[in-house]
Write a protein that holds these residues in place. Structure first.
Motif: not given
Ligand SMILES: Nc1ncnc2c1ncn2[C@@H]1O[C@H](COS(=O)(=O)NC(=O)[C@@H](N)CO)[C@@H](O)[C@H]1O
Length: 420
Positions: A228-230, A257-261, A280-282, A346-348
């Motif tokens: 949503a940052e975009v 949405f991400r292609r995760e290439i 939900v984006e701050q 793990r990153e959240t």
């Molecule tokens: N492909 C994915 N699948 C599931 N969760 C994801 C994926 N990519 C990112 N996220 C979640 O979204 C969070 C934020 O993504 S981020 O790219 O790190 N950062 C942002 O998008 C910033 N706008 C802050 O939110 C990640 O920490 C993770 O919890």
């Protein structure tokens, strides 16, 4: 994007940032193009001034002199056309290099090529201990009929999932709780488009570099945003806000949405890395002041920590290295949450300060009290992103018979239920 004057006055600082972040940019080429561009612009302006004075002479000249002036003008016009073409070419190349200029990372960022150089600042809470063999989130969801993977893959291909029954309610509960918390901190809830045009992606720094990660819909000149940052960066693009309207604070909601290439083979199983997720984006847009940005960075980070603490999850706060934070960041802190099935954090969440790097690209400006116009500062952090956070909740709060103890803060959103 950086200010051209800053690059001219601090070339070494920019070279150091390019090296520390591993960016592919030749600062000397940029400086040389900038020089050439200014010289060409000057010559074009000069030629146009002479053109005007020559046309005045033409009006007063006799026939013989007019013939001379006409011949001179043709020579000058050829030179002017040639300079304009060169100016267009150097201008385009310069604009391309400017978009690649990295923000200068803060002095406390560990210098390193990627996340391996990140430094854990603090660990909060402790991983749960189980007196039974805990299941991972996929096993739990399948045991309880809370997710569809195989059928979802038939519908949408790899990394697809469907949440079913109580897991849907739990996801909604997490998002509603996060929104209520943010509303209490005067963040305005706003649900924003995930279907976006190219401009806000360029403004946010997701384009031009990184295009391969973004779903495109060329028939409509649209893209699916990865966050949503975009849309939040694009919302006020081109406007001049009043200082009194700052800081703008949004709780941005959208599918992402991400292609995760870049992660082709990683986390293909389950809910950790999917193509479509909810977040939900701050988001904060504040005055162009380092202390003000630092204050909001601390607040965005604290809010995410509060959420994880309320959800009863152990986490660590990480200082991201120069090679991990990305081209536009001044500072980035990730928050990693404990995943029992992984046996690690793990990153959240990811909390970023960008100063005016995005604002310069998106033309986000404000007028201060004495009428001066500045590029604003922008910051963002995850509040909650599901289904990854859902997976953490399932795994950490599971009972011996594959039940889920509901964190207290979520019970009001689930009709008071304490166990799923
Ligand atoms: N492909 C994915 N699948 C599931 N969760 C994801 C994926 N990519 C990112 N996220 C979640 O979204 C969070 C934020 O993504 S981020 O790219 O790190 N950062 C942002 O998008 C910033 N706008 C802050 O939110 C990640 O920490 C993770 O919890």
């Amino acid at each position: 994007m950086l200010d051209k004057r800053f690059i001219r006055d601090n070339p070494q600082a920019v070279r150091d940032a390019v090296a520390a972040k591993g960016i592919d940019l030749d600062v000397d080429e940029l400086l040389q193009l900038d020089q050439e561009n200014r010289k060409l612009q000057f010559e074009v302006d000069e030629a146009q001034a002479q053109r005007r004075s020559r046309s005045k002479q033409f009006a007063k000249a006799d026939e013989a002199r007019r013939a001379e002036l006409r011949a001179e003008q043709e020579a000058f016009d050829r030179q002017l056309r040639d300079n304009r073409e060169r100016l267009a070419r150097t201008g385009a190349r310069l604009a391309e290099l400017m978009l690649a200029t990295p923000n200068i990372p803060w002095s406390g960022a560990p210098v390193g090529p990627d996340e391996s150089a990140n430094v854990v600042l603090r660990t909060v809470g402790a991983p749960p201990s189980f007196d039974f063999d805990p299941l991972d989130h996929v096993e739990l969801a399948e045991r309880r009929g809370w997710a569809e993977f195989a059928r979802a893959r038939r519908v949408a291909g790899e990394r697809a999932y469907a949440l079913v029954g109580d897991l849907v309610l739990l996801e909604r509960a997490i998002h509603s709780y996060a929104l209520d918390l943010l509303r209490g901190r005067e963040f305005t809830p706003i649900s924003v488009p995930a279907l976006v045009r190219e401009e806000p992606l360029v403004g946010t720094g997701m384009l031009p570099k990184g295009r391969e990660e973004i779903y495109e819909i060329p028939a409509d000149d649209l893209f699916l945003a990865g966050t949503a940052e975009v849309a939040l960066v694009g919302l006020h693009a081109g406007e001049i806000l009043e200082a009194a309207a700052l800081p703008v604070r949004y709780a941005g909601i959208s599918a992402s949405f991400r292609r995760e290439i870049g992660s082709a083979s990683r986390d293909v199983r389950g809910l950790l890395r999917v193509h479509q997720f909810e977040k939900v984006e701050q988001f904060v847009l504040c005055a162009a002041d380092e202390a003000e940005s630092a204050r909001w960075h601390a607040e965005l980070l604290a809010t995410a920590e509060r959420i994880l603490t309320d959800l009863g999850l152990s986490y660590e706060v990480v200082e991201c290295a120069t090679g991990d934070m990305g081209v536009g960041k001044f500072r980035m802190n990730d928050i990693n949450t404990w995943f029992p099935s992984l046996g690690r954090y793990r990153e959240t969440h990811s909390c970023s300060t960008l100063h005016d790097w995005q604002a310069r690209r998106a033309n986000l400006r404000y007028r201060d009290a004495d009428g001066t116009i500045h590029f604003a500062h922008t910051l963002n952090n995850t509040a909650v992103a599901t289904p990854r956070l859902l997976a953490a909740l399932l795994e950490n709060h599971q009972t011996a018979d594959a039940g889920i103890r509901v964190p207290e803060v979520l019970r009001p959103y689930l009709g008071g239920r304490e166990l799923l």
